[in-house]
Design a protein around this motif. Structure first.
Motif, PDB file in Angstrom:
ATOM      1  N   UNK A  84      27.531  25.663 -36.919  1.00 45.29           N
ATOM      2  CA  UNK A  84      27.339  26.310 -38.227  1.00 45.29           C
ATOM      3  C   UNK A  84      26.882  25.294 -39.274  1.00 45.29           C
ATOM      4  N   UNK A  85      27.433  24.078 -39.194  1.00 46.70           N
ATOM      5  CA  UNK A  85      27.020  23.030 -40.132  1.00 46.70           C
ATOM      6  C   UNK A  85      25.606  22.551 -39.845  1.00 46.70           C
ATOM      7  N   UNK A  86      25.186  22.612 -38.577  1.00 47.85           N
ATOM      8  CA  UNK A  86      23.870  22.100 -38.182  1.00 47.85           C
ATOM      9  C   UNK A  86      22.745  23.107 -38.360  1.00 47.85           C
ATOM     10  N   UNK A  87      23.076  24.388 -38.458  1.00 50.27           N
ATOM     11  CA  UNK A  87      22.046  25.420 -38.409  1.00 50.27           C
ATOM     12  C   UNK A  87      21.064  25.324 -39.582  1.00 50.27           C
ATOM     13  N   UNK A  88      21.495  24.702 -40.673  1.00 54.15           N
ATOM     14  CA  UNK A  88      20.601  24.529 -41.822  1.00 54.15           C
ATOM     15  C   UNK A  88      19.800  23.231 -41.741  1.00 54.15           C
ATOM     16  N   UNK A  89      19.963  22.503 -40.629  1.00 54.53           N
ATOM     17  CA  UNK A  89      19.277  21.230 -40.410  1.00 54.53           C
ATOM     18  C   UNK A  89      19.546  20.242 -41.553  1.00 54.53           C
ATOM     19  N   UNK A  90      20.817  19.909 -41.793  1.00 57.11           N
ATOM     20  CA  UNK A  90      21.180  19.039 -42.913  1.00 57.11           C
ATOM     21  C   UNK A  90      20.815  17.583 -42.643  1.00 57.11           C
ATOM     22  N   UNK A  91      20.656  16.831 -43.721  1.00 53.91           N
ATOM     23  CA  UNK A  91      20.437  15.386 -43.596  1.00 53.91           C
ATOM     24  C   UNK A  91      21.757  14.673 -43.360  1.00 53.91           C
ATOM     25  N   UNK A  92      22.844  15.241 -43.897  1.00 50.68           N
ATOM     26  CA  UNK A  92      24.155  14.596 -43.832  1.00 50.68           C
ATOM     27  C   UNK A  92      25.193  15.604 -43.331  1.00 50.68           C
ATOM     28  N   UNK A  93      26.009  15.163 -42.390  1.00 48.49           N
ATOM     29  CA  UNK A  93      27.129  15.963 -41.899  1.00 48.49           C
ATOM     30  C   UNK A  93      28.413  15.322 -42.396  1.00 48.49           C
ATOM     31  N   UNK A  94      29.197  16.081 -43.168  1.00 49.38           N
ATOM     32  CA  UNK A  94      30.473  15.601 -43.673  1.00 49.38           C
ATOM     33  C   UNK A  94      31.592  16.256 -42.877  1.00 49.38           C
ATOM     34  N   UNK A  95      32.382  15.449 -42.199  1.00 49.45           N
ATOM     35  CA  UNK A  95      33.436  15.946 -41.318  1.00 49.45           C
ATOM     36  C   UNK A  95      34.792  15.468 -41.831  1.00 49.45           C
ATOM     37  N   UNK A  96      35.652  16.406 -42.191  1.00 50.40           N
ATOM     38  CA  UNK A  96      36.973  16.077 -42.740  1.00 50.40           C
ATOM     39  C   UNK A  96      38.028  16.296 -41.659  1.00 50.40           C
ATOM     40  N   UNK A  97      38.526  15.216 -41.084  1.00 52.28           N
ATOM     41  CA  UNK A  97      39.508  15.269 -39.996  1.00 52.28           C
ATOM     42  C   UNK A  97      39.063  16.252 -38.908  1.00 52.28           C
ATOM     43  N   UNK A  98      37.866  16.088 -38.343  1.00 53.16           N
ATOM     44  CA  UNK A  98      37.334  17.093 -37.410  1.00 53.16           C
ATOM     45  C   UNK A  98      38.106  17.216 -36.112  1.00 53.16           C
TER      46      UNK A  98
END
Length: 247
Positions: A159-173
């Protein structure tokens, strides 16, 4: 001439409340992050790491100081402009997965595109591609209750990748996962960083998870206490990776 950092925090402070009850969560943070980096942010409870992550994710604004994203001064943007930056450039993964319980994996992944107003066919194709990229091809129509914890987190990452982001922010993944599932998720984040060039910023309290990152930044009492390069990220030195490279 070296390229400009993707992200810069310059003397950033964040204060909650006023007067005698004021709490200064950040006390002058300087931090630069290059495109393609993988940064683990660590520190004890109350150290400011989560506040810094909220500022970096445009979920909160500094009280003072500067936040530059691709040379844009984020601290000067309006609420709507920050929301647009989030939608276009940032993806978020949380400890609690935050999936809609009665909705299929594909529909969960499509949500950010639905908010963007993307056509149905494009949403379907993009969601299927994102789910395949996290190893969940064939699981599109399963609900969260039909998935393991590790699979649910993979859906959240898709879901986070579907927008093709430049940055992925993961909080205690990996906070809600067992050791094996945690390693699977960290392997996935490592692949996204190394193979796809996505910049990863991860808050974690687990040193063995931080060991996958290229840099480890420690916060203490609202400031950056240390910022060190990790010369041997865990994924690069794992037996499985070594064996794969030898074949």
């Amino acid at each position: 001439m070296s390229a400009r950092p993707l992200i810069e925090l310059r003397a950033v402070t964040k204060t909650y409340g006023q007067g005698a009850t004021a709490l200064q969560a950040l006390k002058g943070v300087d931090l630069t992050i290059d495109a393609g980096d993988f940064v683990a942010i660590m520190g004890p409870s109350g150290s400011g790491k989560s506040t810094a992550m909220n500022v970096l994710g445009c979920l909160d604004t500094p009280t003072s100081g500067e936040y530059l994203f691709n040379d844009v001064h984020v601290e000067t943007l309006t609420r709507d402009q920050r929301a647009l930056l989030r939608r276009r450039y940032l993806g978020f993964v949380f400890q609690g997965f935050n999936l809609l319980a009665r909705t299929s994996a594909q529909e969960n992944v499509e949500l950010p595109l639905l908010y963007r107003g993307e056509p149905t066919k494009q949403r379907h194709v993009a969601a299927q591609k994102a789910l395949a990229s996290v190893g969940l091809a064939g699981w599109e129509h399963h609900t969260p209750a039909e998935l393991s914890g590790g699979q649910q987190q993979r859906v959240a990452i898709a879901r986070a990748l579907v927008t093709e982001p430049a940055v992925l922010l993961a909080d205690e993944p990996t906070g809600n996962l067992d050791t094996q599932r945690s390693r699977e998720i960290m392997h996935l984040l490592w692949q996204l960083n190394v193979d796809h060039g996505i910049t990863v910023l991860m808050v974690t309290h687990e040193a063995d998870m931080a060991a996958y990152a290229k840099r480890i930044v420690h916060f203490v009492d609202g400031v950056v206490d240390s910022d060190t390069r990790n010369p041997h990220p865990a994924e690069l030195t794992s037996p499985a990776t070594t064996a794969a490279k030898a074949t």
